[in-house]
Design a protein around this motif. Structure first.
Motif, mmCIF file in Angstrom:
data_model
loop_
_atom_site.group_PDB
_atom_site.id
_atom_site.type_symbol
_atom_site.label_atom_id
_atom_site.label_comp_id
_atom_site.label_asym_id
_atom_site.label_seq_id
_atom_site.Cartn_x
_atom_site.Cartn_y
_atom_site.Cartn_z
ATOM 1 N N ILE A 31 0.711 -1.096 -0.121
ATOM 2 C CA ILE A 31 0.014 0.051 0.098
ATOM 3 C C ILE A 31 0.952 1.143 0.056
ATOM 4 O O ILE A 31 0.615 2.358 -0.662
ATOM 5 N N SER A 32 1.953 1.266 0.679
ATOM 6 C CA SER A 32 2.985 2.337 0.849
ATOM 7 C C SER A 32 3.575 2.710 -0.749
ATOM 8 O O SER A 32 3.730 3.686 -1.041
ATOM 9 N N ARG A 33 3.907 1.564 -1.221
ATOM 10 C CA ARG A 33 4.306 1.652 -2.858
ATOM 11 C C ARG A 33 3.380 2.401 -3.704
ATOM 12 O O ARG A 33 3.655 2.953 -4.647
ATOM 13 N N ILE A 34 2.004 1.748 -3.714
ATOM 14 C CA ILE A 34 0.794 2.380 -4.502
ATOM 15 C C ILE A 34 0.716 3.769 -4.084
ATOM 16 O O ILE A 34 0.767 4.828 -4.934
ATOM 17 N N ALA A 35 0.983 4.202 -2.748
ATOM 18 C CA ALA A 35 0.718 5.777 -2.413
ATOM 19 C C ALA A 35 1.831 6.368 -3.085
ATOM 20 O O ALA A 35 1.725 7.462 -3.287
ATOM 21 N N ASP A 36 3.084 5.894 -2.896
ATOM 22 C CA ASP A 36 4.351 6.373 -3.424
ATOM 23 C C ASP A 36 4.018 6.890 -4.847
ATOM 24 O O ASP A 36 4.552 8.044 -5.319
ATOM 25 N N THR A 37 3.453 5.965 -5.758
ATOM 26 C CA THR A 37 3.545 6.153 -7.045
ATOM 27 C C THR A 37 2.302 7.161 -7.386
ATOM 28 O O THR A 37 2.510 8.104 -8.049
ATOM 29 N N ILE A 38 1.158 7.176 -6.596
ATOM 30 C CA ILE A 38 0.190 8.143 -6.784
ATOM 31 C C ILE A 38 0.674 9.339 -6.216
ATOM 32 O O ILE A 38 0.271 10.491 -7.080
#
Length: 162
Positions: A31-38
């Protein structure tokens, strides 16, 4: 026993009922990696928007055109444009404002917009008469009788009646 304390991370999306969403995984999970991308995408879009805004503000001709309006001509009222608080500037130098030559234009899809009427505005009201139904806008094509592209027109109040 080892204890890890994670500061809650505000996520770039909302949770149920539109409330802020937080994550407590310490930045290591999926979830942190998805948030980083967004967030990276959002920052890139914000940077592009700032570049576009700076370009528009630097382009003095971008300020020559008014907002557009739709006149249904259901009341036979004359179209008028009122200026107040007019001044000229040129890179920090003030100039004497006498008048701005205004052009009332009618929008046409996929064709050049014709000038419906021209009028000089002496920092007051310019009347353009009763115009046909359509979408309109105005621009200024000259200042003090010339096309002074190095000068910038500032108007503290613009009122359009139609």
């Amino acid at each position: 026993m080892i204890s890890h304390t994670h500061v809650p991370r505000l996520l770039p999306w909302t949770g149920p009922a539109g409330k802020p969403a937080y994550l407590l995984d310490g930045g290591a999970g999926r979830i942190s990696r998805i948030a980083d991308t967004i967030e990276r995408d959002q920052l890139g879009m914000a940077d592009d928007l700032l570049d576009d805004a700076a370009e528009a503000l630097a382009d003095r001709t971008a300020t020559r055109e008014s907002q557009h309006w739709k006149d249904n001509n259901s009341d036979n009222v004359s179209t008028s444009i009122k200026f107040s608080g007019c001044s000229l500037s040129n890179g920090g130098t003030s100039g004497t404002f006498k008048y701005a030559t205004l052009q009332l234009k009618k929008e046409r899809a996929k064709l050049p917009d014709p000038v419906v009427a021209r009028n000089n505005n002496y920092c007051g009201t310019s009347s353009f008469g009763d115009v046909a139904s359509g979408s309109y806008y105005f621009n200024y094509s000259g200042l003090n009788g010339t096309d002074q592209t190095s000068w910038h027109l500032s108007v503290s109040s613009v009122v359009v009646k139609y």
